[in-house]
Design an enzyme around this catalytic site. Structure first.
Site, PDB file in Angstrom:
ATOM      1  N   GLU A   1       0.816  -1.217   0.000  1.00 63.18           N
ATOM      2  CA  GLU A   1       0.000   0.000   0.000  1.00 63.18           C
ATOM      3  C   GLU A   1       0.845   1.259   0.000  1.00 63.18           C
ATOM      4  O   GLU A   1       0.542   2.239  -0.667  1.00 63.18           O
ATOM      5  CB  GLU A   1      -0.913  -0.022   1.235  1.00 63.18           C
ATOM      6  CG  GLU A   1      -1.908   1.105   1.319  1.00 63.18           C
ATOM      7  CD  GLU A   1      -2.874   0.904   2.472  1.00 63.18           C
ATOM      8  OE1 GLU A   1      -3.379   1.912   2.989  1.00 63.18           O
ATOM      9  OE2 GLU A   1      -3.134  -0.252   2.841  1.00 63.18           O
TER      10      GLU A   1
ATOM     11  N   ASP B   1      -2.349  -3.039   3.716  1.00 58.15           N
ATOM     12  CA  ASP B   1      -2.542  -3.196   5.156  1.00 58.15           C
ATOM     13  C   ASP B   1      -3.594  -4.261   5.458  1.00 58.15           C
ATOM     14  O   ASP B   1      -4.579  -4.405   4.717  1.00 58.15           O
ATOM     15  CB  ASP B   1      -2.966  -1.869   5.786  1.00 58.15           C
ATOM     16  CG  ASP B   1      -1.799  -0.887   5.883  1.00 58.15           C
ATOM     17  OD1 ASP B   1      -0.657  -1.308   5.658  1.00 58.15           O
ATOM     18  OD2 ASP B   1      -2.039   0.298   6.188  1.00 58.15           O
TER      19      ASP B   1
ATOM     20  N   ASP C   1      -6.389  -4.753   6.911  1.00 53.53           N
ATOM     21  CA  ASP C   1      -7.684  -4.318   7.435  1.00 53.53           C
ATOM     22  C   ASP C   1      -8.658  -4.185   6.270  1.00 53.53           C
ATOM     23  O   ASP C   1      -8.342  -4.539   5.128  1.00 53.53           O
ATOM     24  CB  ASP C   1      -7.557  -3.000   8.208  1.00 53.53           C
ATOM     25  CG  ASP C   1      -6.935  -1.881   7.384  1.00 53.53           C
ATOM     26  OD1 ASP C   1      -6.869  -2.011   6.138  1.00 53.53           O
ATOM     27  OD2 ASP C   1      -6.516  -0.877   7.964  1.00 53.53           O
TER      28      ASP C   1
ATOM     29  N   GLU D   1      -9.855  -1.543   4.677  1.00 50.26           N
ATOM     30  CA  GLU D   1      -9.413  -0.626   3.627  1.00 50.26           C
ATOM     31  C   GLU D   1      -8.329  -1.277   2.781  1.00 50.26           C
ATOM     32  O   GLU D   1      -8.307  -1.146   1.552  1.00 50.26           O
ATOM     33  CB  GLU D   1      -8.899   0.685   4.239  1.00 50.26           C
ATOM     34  CG  GLU D   1      -9.957   1.505   4.956  1.00 50.26           C
ATOM     35  CD  GLU D   1     -11.080   1.922   4.037  1.00 50.26           C
ATOM     36  OE1 GLU D   1     -10.811   2.339   2.890  1.00 50.26           O
ATOM     37  OE2 GLU D   1     -12.253   1.830   4.458  1.00 50.26           O
TER      38      GLU D   1
ATOM     39  N   TYR E   1       1.251  -4.095  13.536  1.00 51.24           N
ATOM     40  CA  TYR E   1       0.231  -3.279  12.873  1.00 51.24           C
ATOM     41  C   TYR E   1      -0.538  -2.448  13.899  1.00 51.24           C
ATOM     42  O   TYR E   1      -0.943  -2.943  14.948  1.00 51.24           O
ATOM     43  CB  TYR E   1      -0.721  -4.170  12.083  1.00 51.24           C
ATOM     44  CG  TYR E   1      -1.647  -3.401  11.183  1.00 51.24           C
ATOM     45  CD1 TYR E   1      -1.149  -2.545  10.217  1.00 51.24           C
ATOM     46  CD2 TYR E   1      -3.028  -3.530  11.299  1.00 51.24           C
ATOM     47  CE1 TYR E   1      -1.988  -1.833   9.389  1.00 51.24           C
ATOM     48  CE2 TYR E   1      -3.883  -2.832  10.473  1.00 51.24           C
ATOM     49  CZ  TYR E   1      -3.367  -1.980   9.516  1.00 51.24           C
ATOM     50  OH  TYR E   1      -4.198  -1.279   8.701  1.00 51.24           O
TER      51      TYR E   1
ATOM     52  N   ARG F   1      -3.470  -0.726  13.783  1.00 54.20           N
ATOM     53  CA  ARG F   1      -4.937  -0.600  13.801  1.00 54.20           C
ATOM     54  C   ARG F   1      -5.515  -1.914  14.297  1.00 54.20           C
ATOM     55  O   ARG F   1      -5.676  -2.865  13.549  1.00 54.20           O
ATOM     56  CB  ARG F   1      -5.463  -0.249  12.410  1.00 54.20           C
ATOM     57  CG  ARG F   1      -5.013   1.126  11.934  1.00 54.20           C
ATOM     58  CD  ARG F   1      -5.669   1.527  10.621  1.00 54.20           C
ATOM     59  NE  ARG F   1      -5.235   2.847  10.204  1.00 54.20           N
ATOM     60  CZ  ARG F   1      -4.208   3.079   9.389  1.00 54.20           C
ATOM     61  NH1 ARG F   1      -3.530   2.056   8.897  1.00 54.20           N
ATOM     62  NH2 ARG F   1      -3.868   4.308   9.055  1.00 54.20           N
TER      63      ARG F   1
ATOM     64  N   HIS G   1      -5.961  -8.786  14.643  1.00 52.74           N
ATOM     65  CA  HIS G   1      -4.524  -8.540  14.734  1.00 52.74           C
ATOM     66  C   HIS G   1      -4.099  -8.539  16.192  1.00 52.74           C
ATOM     67  O   HIS G   1      -4.903  -8.330  17.093  1.00 52.74           O
ATOM     68  CB  HIS G   1      -4.166  -7.193  14.096  1.00 52.74           C
ATOM     69  CG  HIS G   1      -4.764  -6.998  12.746  1.00 52.74           C
ATOM     70  ND1 HIS G   1      -4.390  -7.745  11.654  1.00 52.74           N
ATOM     71  CD2 HIS G   1      -5.730  -6.158  12.312  1.00 52.74           C
ATOM     72  CE1 HIS G   1      -5.096  -7.374  10.605  1.00 52.74           C
ATOM     73  NE2 HIS G   1      -5.919  -6.417  10.983  1.00 52.74           N
TER      74      HIS G   1
END
Length: 759
Positions: free
Chosen positions: A9, A82, A84, A86, A299, A301, A345
């Site tokens: 990303e 990433d 997640d 998104e 990570y 988030r 995560h």
């Protein structure tokens, strides 16, 4: 020629991955999302099961061309945005553009960017997660339906350029409702009584009156306090009970996203947005000299406190070696993750114990070091033994009155050797200004026994007032959003940034206060869209998005159910929402120009006073209200500066972007100019001067009067004084917590500074 293409990303990850990969891999970055809904239209076909229309972002066409070129020579494509929702959407869109029937396309996930994690992910590629992508699409479609269909209603009823957000508007509502609580709070007086006492042995100590006749004491007036003291003067103070016990305080779990944002705000004064930006850099990779880029944290988030066994073992080894076995529990701590957490995560932790903060400090900027140290210390502390205190609680009777005092002394520091208390605490809602239930002694109390008679050295009374609930800080608002189920770890920072950028709220003294615009828009939305602005509804929608990701719910079903109510409210709002542009509120003021009554109107800069004889009379004035709510004119400050058009005096006015000079002859003369700070623009060849302005978020900055031809700007207030050290034509006023305000040269290489105390 590379046989495997890896698409990440962020460009920052490219070098980190290349460090561990051989010549058979080519690593490219998508630079975030490559597709989105169109800006010029809704982009959602409501009649065809809410089918979205994605278009390639204009600034990503070159990126896609480069990805397609790289994909043509690759046999296998690994998508590694990433881990997640998104990131999953980015992976799907990249696959749609560069994947093909002859290509093997897989998804790989990195919890951290260490060699071990990267290599394991390469060995275990996954299929793309359709459910996770569906959850992201649902959120995006919901936000588009709300934003693109409510915003035009606000343009018509309030002013152009306004916008509404499905989650952000709820956050603004929370802030507005807290402001109403503060305004409606009725302060109550109460008194406390403290006895200064001495036992058989020193030192003296203080105890607080807690009960009278067995009931919790409440002293409403000074007279009541004086009467009690008079009665106490005749009483004998006797130790009723002495309770000695050992208290253990357990460490907190490692960070989740929200807890990291809260602690960084309290300890480091970081905004949520800054915290996430710095954490992103630490995750993606920091150049550690000859070692190259290294991802220092996992990570960032996450809503889980789960930690991998390998990391637990590393932490326990570090604690044993650094602090000794007394600081190491018999077994690794496994903190319990909240039921509502997705647990996709691990908690936020250092990626490896190899990189102690002090070891890598030379490679980090100040913000990176401070945040990394915070994450490191919290993680290490989470695996340490508890802090142990010896606590003594003494209850003392004096006739029908009961006094109490508590003292505690640390017996063993445990985890507090690494991670102590946060420096900031929130006052309690509607509570008093004494946060302790019992008066605390500083350290040890004297040796006391049940039945000891005490000597009264003094009896003191003190006045207090109940306090209104505090305004939200960034930390407490994130906590409120999390506890209410509003948003998710990846959205908190964006929510806080968006509501400020839209000028619905402002941060004043690090606390959120709604603007007049924010309150007006919130009231209109709550009245017209009660469902969308309902906190429990918004929280339940987050749960439904989780259900889509888990595969138990379907996107179309959720959207149809939502739109059924929303479309009805939307049509009603178009007809019945109050039109602020047409609203007029009568006042007792008369127009000083024509004698007509003045009325309160709503304009692009908020409420103002205008002549009711408009357009024949165009007299206006800014509005102020006294403590009773009575409306009056806000008189403009007159200056000695003459208008360049008509020669009349200029006055200081205030608009959307701050103060400026306007002709006192307005509206006959509409000449305006910015306020000069007395400092010429430092850009070569520029004839402008620096003037005070205000950003869209309300923050004061200083820019060139020739904008947009000259874009020079600075956050520091320029001073019309030359630097005595290097000759710079101006200095700037700065502030630091340790030194207060000081003057400094804008040229960092010069380094000149002078504290105001030295003047």
């Amino acid at each position: 020629m590379a046989s495997t293409l890896i698409v990440v990303e962020s460009p920052a990850k490219v070098n980190t991955l290349k460090k561990y990969l051989g010549s058979g891999y080519d690593v490219k970055a998508s630079v975030g999302h490559i597709k989105d809904l169109p800006k010029s239209k809704l982009g959602i076909d409501v009649d065809r099961d809410f089918e979205p229309t994605y278009i390639i972002k204009a600034d990503r066409k070159k990126t896609i061309a480069e990805l397609k070129k790289a994909a043509r020579s690759a046999r296998r494509i690994l998508l590694a945005p990433d881990p997640d929702r998104e990131g999953e959407a980015i992976a799907w869109h990249v696959a749609e553009e560069i994947g093909g029937k002859d290509k093997d396309v897989y998804r790989i996930l990195f919890g951290d960017l260490t060699k071990k994690t990267i290599m394991e992910a390469l060995k275990n590629p996954l299929p793309l997660d359709e459910n996770k992508y569906e959850a992201q699409q649902t959120r995006r479609i919901l936000d588009r339906l709300v934003g693109y269909q409510i915003s035009p209603v606000l343009w018509e009823k309030v002013r152009r350029g306004l916008s509404a957000g499905r989650v952000q508007s709820v956050a603004v509502r929370i802030i507005c409702e807290r402001e109403k609580e503060i305004e409606n709070f009725v302060q109550e007086e109460y008194w406390s009584i403290t006895a200064r006492l001495e036992g058989p042995e020193p030192p003296f100590f203080e105890a607080k009156l807690k009960k009278v006749d067995g009931k919790k004491v409440h002293i409403a007036t000074e007279r009541e306090a004086e009467d009690i003291i008079e009665e106490l003067k005749k009483a004998v103070f006797v130790v009723n009970s002495v309770e000695n016990n050992e208290v253990k305080r357990q460490p907190s779990p490692p960070f989740t996203t929200s807890k990291l944002q809260q602690e960084a705000a309290q300890r480091l004064r970081f905004s949520a947005k800054k915290t996430m930006a710095v954490a992103q850099r630490l995750y993606e990779g920091i150049e550690l000299g000859s070692e190259g880029p290294v991802g220092l944290i996992t990570y960032m988030r996450t809503d889980s406190v789960r930690v991998a066994d390998e990391a637990l073992n590393e932490a326990r080894s570090f604690i044993s070696e650094r602090y000794g076995k007394d600081y190491l529990p018999a077994r690794a701590r496994r903190h319990k993750t909240a039921k509502a957490a997705q647990d996709a995560h691990e908690a936020i932790r250092p990626s490896s114990m190899r990189y102690h903060p002090d070891t890598v400090k030379q490679y980090l900027d100040r913000d990176e070091y401070r945040l990394y140290r915070l994450i490191w210390n919290r993680f290490i502390a989470s695996q340490m033994t508890p802090a142990v205190y010896d606590r003594t609680i003494v209850n003392i009777t004096a006739g029908r009155y009961l006094f109490s005092v508590q003292g505690s002394v640390m017996k063993f520091p445990g985890f507090t050797m690494v991670y102590g208390d946060s420096p900031e605490t929130e006052s309690r809602v509607g509570g008093d200004d004494n946060e302790n239930d019992a008066a605390k002694a500083d350290g040890n109390l004297p040796l006391l026994s049940t039945g000891d008679t005490l000597t009264v050295l003094a009896l003191d009374r003190k006045q207090h007032f109940t306090q209104p609930p505090p305004r939200f800080t960034e930390a407490s608002l994130v906590r409120e959003l999390e506890e209410s189920g509003i948003g998710r770890p990846s959205t908190y920072a964006a929510i806080l940034s968006t509501i400020q950028e839209r000028n619905y709220v402002k941060l004043e003294d690090r606390r959120f206060r709604p603007t007049e615009l924010g309150r007006v828009v919130t009231d209109l939305l709550v009245e017209s869209f009660p469902g969308i602005l309902d906190i429990s509804f918004t929280a339940s929608m987050e749960d439904k998005l989780d259900g889509i990701e888990e595969g138990t719910l379907k996107r179309v079903d959720i959207l149809k159910d939502f739109y059924r109510t929303f479309s009805s409210e939307l049509e009603k709002a178009k007809k019945s929402m109050k039109n602020m542009k047409k609203e007029e509120e009568a006042t007792e003021l008369e127009c000083e120009r024509c004698g007509s009554p003045m009325v309160i109107k709503w304009g692009k800069n908020g409420r103002f006073i205008a002549c009711s004889n408009y357009p024949a009379c165009k007299n206006t004035a800014n509005i102020i209200r006294d403590d009773s709510g009575r409306v009056d004119r806000k008189e403009s400050e007159t200056t000695d500066i003459r208008c360049e058009k008509c020669g009349k005096n200029m006055v200081v006015k205030e608009g959307r972007f701050g103060k400026f000079l306007g002709c006192s002859g307005y509206p006959e003369c509409s000449y305006t100019r910015p306020i000069d700070t007395g400092v010429k623009c430092p850009r070569d060849g520029c004839k402008g001067f620096l003037c005070e302005r205000r950003s869209r978020r309300g923050r004061v900055f200083f820019g060139c009067s020739e904008y947009p031809d000259c874009t020079f700007a600075t956050w520091d207030r320029p001073l019309p004084e030359s630097c005595p050290q290097c000759g710079s034509p101006y200095l700037v006023l700065k502030y630091s917590k340790s030194k207060g305000y000081f003057k400094a040269c804008p040229d960092r290489e010069c380094g000149y500074r002078l504290t105001l105390e030295d003047l």
